[in-house]
Design a protein around this motif. Structure first.
Motif, mmCIF file in Angstrom:
data_model
loop_
_atom_site.group_PDB
_atom_site.id
_atom_site.type_symbol
_atom_site.label_atom_id
_atom_site.label_comp_id
_atom_site.label_asym_id
_atom_site.label_seq_id
_atom_site.Cartn_x
_atom_site.Cartn_y
_atom_site.Cartn_z
ATOM 1 N N UNK A 156 67.642 -16.396 -10.598
ATOM 2 C CA UNK A 156 67.960 -15.278 -10.624
ATOM 3 C C UNK A 156 68.045 -15.639 -12.192
ATOM 4 N N UNK A 157 68.579 -16.136 -12.879
ATOM 5 C CA UNK A 157 68.356 -16.530 -14.442
ATOM 6 C C UNK A 157 66.958 -16.780 -15.549
ATOM 7 N N UNK A 158 66.608 -17.505 -14.228
ATOM 8 C CA UNK A 158 64.886 -17.768 -14.794
ATOM 9 C C UNK A 158 64.146 -16.956 -14.786
ATOM 10 N N UNK A 159 64.206 -15.408 -13.406
ATOM 11 C CA UNK A 159 63.528 -14.498 -13.515
ATOM 12 C C UNK A 159 63.795 -13.463 -14.679
ATOM 13 N N UNK A 160 64.568 -13.070 -14.610
ATOM 14 C CA UNK A 160 65.077 -12.613 -15.581
ATOM 15 C C UNK A 160 65.142 -12.471 -17.218
ATOM 16 N N UNK A 161 65.465 -14.306 -17.768
ATOM 17 C CA UNK A 161 64.561 -14.826 -18.274
ATOM 18 C C UNK A 161 63.702 -14.336 -19.045
ATOM 19 N N UNK A 162 62.446 -14.810 -18.345
ATOM 20 C CA UNK A 162 61.370 -14.339 -18.250
ATOM 21 C C UNK A 162 60.522 -12.580 -18.752
ATOM 22 N N UNK A 163 61.192 -11.769 -17.925
ATOM 23 C CA UNK A 163 61.286 -10.387 -17.837
ATOM 24 C C UNK A 163 61.334 -10.082 -19.711
ATOM 25 N N UNK A 164 63.474 -11.018 -19.961
ATOM 26 C CA UNK A 164 63.461 -10.215 -21.754
ATOM 27 C C UNK A 164 62.523 -11.210 -22.381
ATOM 28 N N UNK A 165 61.872 -12.622 -22.243
ATOM 29 C CA UNK A 165 61.285 -12.559 -23.090
ATOM 30 C C UNK A 165 59.775 -11.554 -23.248
ATOM 31 N N UNK A 166 59.273 -11.346 -22.004
ATOM 32 C CA UNK A 166 58.041 -10.459 -21.930
ATOM 33 C C UNK A 166 58.534 -8.992 -22.779
ATOM 34 N N UNK A 167 59.408 -8.942 -22.924
ATOM 35 C CA UNK A 167 60.118 -7.329 -23.796
ATOM 36 C C UNK A 167 60.307 -7.675 -24.481
#
Length: 379
Positions: A156-167
């Motif tokens: 769940x942290x990896x997915x969250x980080x990926x979305x934050x990086x995209x943003x």
């Protein structure tokens, strides 16, 4: 399905958020009504606040312990043990001092960028850019915690980080398109370095607190002293009282009010720094990064409404506000304050681990009761 994950000691990060916001309001008032901003005097005030707040709470802590007998007690959410045996720290004094100087240097450079250098570079660039790029702290704190502190990063942290990086990438690209000029590249570069230094300080402090068992308030006091040393060297290059003199020359009648707001700024910084180190002690640098960023949507709304600088573009405002809300939401997921029951994203969250621990304790208690009943019947 979504659940809210409750955590203990939320009072301390809540107070950190509140005093962080109040200090920002005080800074906006000084900038708007006294034209007093981007001044090196802030650097002295912030480091002196570190020293004074650390010293004050440490003395209060020792006074609190003197009234107690031997045993473990909690002071401001931190467990204290009186008459404890000397703990063997894994690091020597030289390494600890080196980490102190390194952490204070990162803090000093971050203050120089945010209070002195970068505000003069904004020009026609959005004034809220520094706050919007604070999402970079969440990413760097996660990476530093993984590689330096050895903290795992779960699904769940990896997915969250990926979305934050995209943003974050979308934010940088849109900013460069809107303000296409040489200055924007330099400002974004230094802001990113600035945020990396911020998260570096948090990770160093967490290391000293958890691995070397340092008292957080002694650490804060020492960082303040070292920071004052760095600031004194910088004062040779830039007079910290120059801006105050210019305000006095322009309008002497404003000086008493400016002094009052500077005192308020100093007091708010003292209290903010106390809750900052407690938050980092009780939680983690990624949690602290979330609490640092969480006010960003409100900052974006304020600068849009107040029409300051170039923050009044409607399309840019909508995009940035949307990105900031997504970043806050993903940060809450990363730090287990929001639990997503989908695609096994709930696994290894604080909520699920606590629930499994409670079930195991209950089962152990039942087994113990059964054994006790069996023994009574047998004998």
């Amino acid at each position: 399905m979504i659940k809210i994950g409750t955590r203990p000691n939320l009072f301390y990060p809540s107070m950190f958020i509140i005093f962080n916001g109040l200090r920002k309001i005080d800074s906006i008032i000084m900038e708007k009504y006294f034209n007093f901003s981007c001044d090196t005097l802030f650097i002295f005030l912030m480091f002196f606040a570190d020293f004074l707040s650390g010293l004050t709470i440490y003395l209060s802590q020792q006074k609190f312990l003197r009234k107690k007998d031997s045993g473990a007690y909690k002071f401001m959410g931190i467990e204290l043990i009186k008459n404890e045996l000397d703990m063997n720290r894994p690091d020597g004094t030289c390494k600890i001092l080196l980490l102190f100087f390194l952490g204070s240097y990162l803090d000093f450079v971050e203050y120089i960028f945010s209070s002195y250098y970068l505000p003069g570079e904004y020009g026609q660039i959005s004034i809220s850019l520094e706050w919007r790029l604070k999402s970079f702290i969440i990413c760097t704190s996660a990476l530093f915690c993984y590689f330096i502190l050895g903290l795992p990063i779960f699904k769940h942290q990896k997915i969250s980080l990926i979305i934050i990086l995209i943003c974050l990438i979308i934010l940088v690209v849109t900013e460069m398109i809107e303000y296409y000029q040489d200055r924007i590249f330099k400002v974004i570069f230094f802001l990113v370095i600035n945020q990396a230094f911020n998260s570096g300080l948090d990770v160093i402090e967490k290391y000293l607190l958890e691995y070397d068992f340092l008292n957080p308030f002694i650490m804060l006091m020492t960082e303040g002293l070292i920071g004052l040393f760095y600031s004194s060297l910088f004062a040779i290059y830039q007079n910290p009282f120059q801006k105050i003199k210019s305000v006095y020359k322009m309008d002497p009648g404003k000086m008493p009010f400016l002094i009052i707001f500077l005192i308020i700024f100093f007091i708010l910084t003292c209290v903010r720094n106390i809750y900052r180190v407690i938050t980092n002690k009780l939680y983690s640098p990624t949690n602290k990064a979330l609490f640092d960023y969480i006010l960003t949507p409100l900052i974006i709304v304020y600068y849009f409404i107040s029409k300051d600088n170039n923050d009044n573009n409607l399309y840019s405002f909508i995009i940035n506000l949307f990105i900031s809300l997504i970043t806050v939401f993903c940060s809450l997921i990363y730090n287990d304050f929001i639990i997503i029951f989908c695609c096994d994203m709930e696994h290894n969250t604080h909520y699920e681990v606590s629930k499994r621990a409670s079930v195991m304790d209950l089962e152990a208690l039942n087994d113990s009761d059964c054994d006790s009943t069996f023994n009574e019947q047998f004998f």
